[in-house]
Design a protein around this motif. Structure first.
Motif, PDB file in Angstrom:
ATOM      1  N   UNK A 111     -45.391  56.748 -60.497  1.00 42.74           N
ATOM      2  CA  UNK A 111     -44.144  57.484 -60.481  1.00 42.74           C
ATOM      3  C   UNK A 111     -44.163  58.721 -61.353  1.00 42.74           C
ATOM      4  N   UNK A 112     -45.304  59.089 -61.924  1.00 46.63           N
ATOM      5  CA  UNK A 112     -45.396  60.261 -62.770  1.00 46.63           C
ATOM      6  C   UNK A 112     -45.592  61.481 -61.884  1.00 46.63           C
ATOM      7  N   UNK A 113     -44.717  62.464 -62.040  1.00 50.01           N
ATOM      8  CA  UNK A 113     -44.815  63.694 -61.272  1.00 50.01           C
ATOM      9  C   UNK A 113     -45.508  64.746 -62.132  1.00 50.01           C
ATOM     10  N   UNK A 114     -46.769  64.986 -61.840  1.00 51.19           N
ATOM     11  CA  UNK A 114     -47.585  65.889 -62.651  1.00 51.19           C
ATOM     12  C   UNK A 114     -47.056  67.314 -62.592  1.00 51.19           C
ATOM     13  N   UNK A 115     -46.571  67.742 -61.436  1.00 49.61           N
ATOM     14  CA  UNK A 115     -46.032  69.106 -61.317  1.00 49.61           C
ATOM     15  C   UNK A 115     -44.838  69.309 -62.245  1.00 49.61           C
ATOM     16  N   UNK A 122     -44.156  71.632 -69.666  1.00 48.84           N
ATOM     17  CA  UNK A 122     -45.083  72.138 -70.683  1.00 48.84           C
ATOM     18  C   UNK A 122     -45.020  73.661 -70.729  1.00 48.84           C
ATOM     19  N   UNK A 123     -45.011  74.288 -69.561  1.00 46.28           N
ATOM     20  CA  UNK A 123     -44.921  75.742 -69.508  1.00 46.28           C
ATOM     21  C   UNK A 123     -43.618  76.255 -70.107  1.00 46.28           C
ATOM     22  N   UNK A 124     -42.532  75.591 -69.783  1.00 51.08           N
ATOM     23  CA  UNK A 124     -41.223  75.976 -70.317  1.00 51.08           C
ATOM     24  C   UNK A 124     -41.193  75.881 -71.841  1.00 51.08           C
ATOM     25  N   UNK A 125     -41.687  74.800 -72.377  1.00 52.18           N
ATOM     26  CA  UNK A 125     -41.693  74.610 -73.826  1.00 52.18           C
ATOM     27  C   UNK A 125     -42.625  75.595 -74.524  1.00 52.18           C
ATOM     28  N   UNK A 126     -43.741  75.916 -73.888  1.00 49.16           N
ATOM     29  CA  UNK A 126     -44.663  76.893 -74.463  1.00 49.16           C
ATOM     30  C   UNK A 126     -43.998  78.260 -74.548  1.00 49.16           C
ATOM     31  N   UNK A 127     -43.296  78.663 -73.484  1.00 49.20           N
ATOM     32  CA  UNK A 127     -42.577  79.940 -73.506  1.00 49.20           C
ATOM     33  C   UNK A 127     -41.524  79.964 -74.607  1.00 49.20           C
ATOM     34  N   UNK A 128     -40.765  78.891 -74.736  1.00 54.87           N
ATOM     35  CA  UNK A 128     -39.742  78.822 -75.778  1.00 54.87           C
ATOM     36  C   UNK A 128     -40.360  78.943 -77.163  1.00 54.87           C
ATOM     37  N   UNK A 129     -41.452  78.232 -77.400  1.00 60.91           N
ATOM     38  CA  UNK A 129     -42.113  78.290 -78.703  1.00 60.91           C
ATOM     39  C   UNK A 129     -42.629  79.693 -78.998  1.00 60.91           C
TER      40      UNK A 129
END
Length: 85
Positions: free
Chosen positions: A51-55, A61-68
């Motif tokens: 049930x893990x959706x890798x996308x 991860x991309x969103x959090x990287x941009x925020x950081x």
């Protein structure tokens, strides 16, 4: 585990742990059968239907990287964060 290692005979183990040799043999068999189910060929660490959706995870991860990155730049410009890491 001592029976699996094979460093001592079943009689020596029976004396050391104060159990019957048959009990040690049964435990050893149970451990080996159970280990085959866990570590046997064809076993996977994560089932395919977990049930893990890798996308979705990559997007987060991309969103959090941009925020950081944004916050790091803003705090550095404001002088609240040193340029050194």
């Amino acid at each position: 585990m001592a029976a699996i290692k094979g460093e001592k005979t079943l009689n020596e183990l029976a004396q050391q742990f104060d159990v019957h040799t048959n009990q040690i043999s049964q435990w050893k068999t149970q451990l080996l059968e159970g280990a085959t189910g866990v570590f046997g060929a064809g076993g996977t660490a994560v089932p395919a239907s977990s049930g893990v959706d890798v996308k979705t995870l990559h997007a987060k991860i991309g969103e959090l990287t941009l925020e950081n990155d944004f916050l790091e730049g803003a705090l550095t410009k404001a002088g609240l964060l040193s340029a050194r890491k």
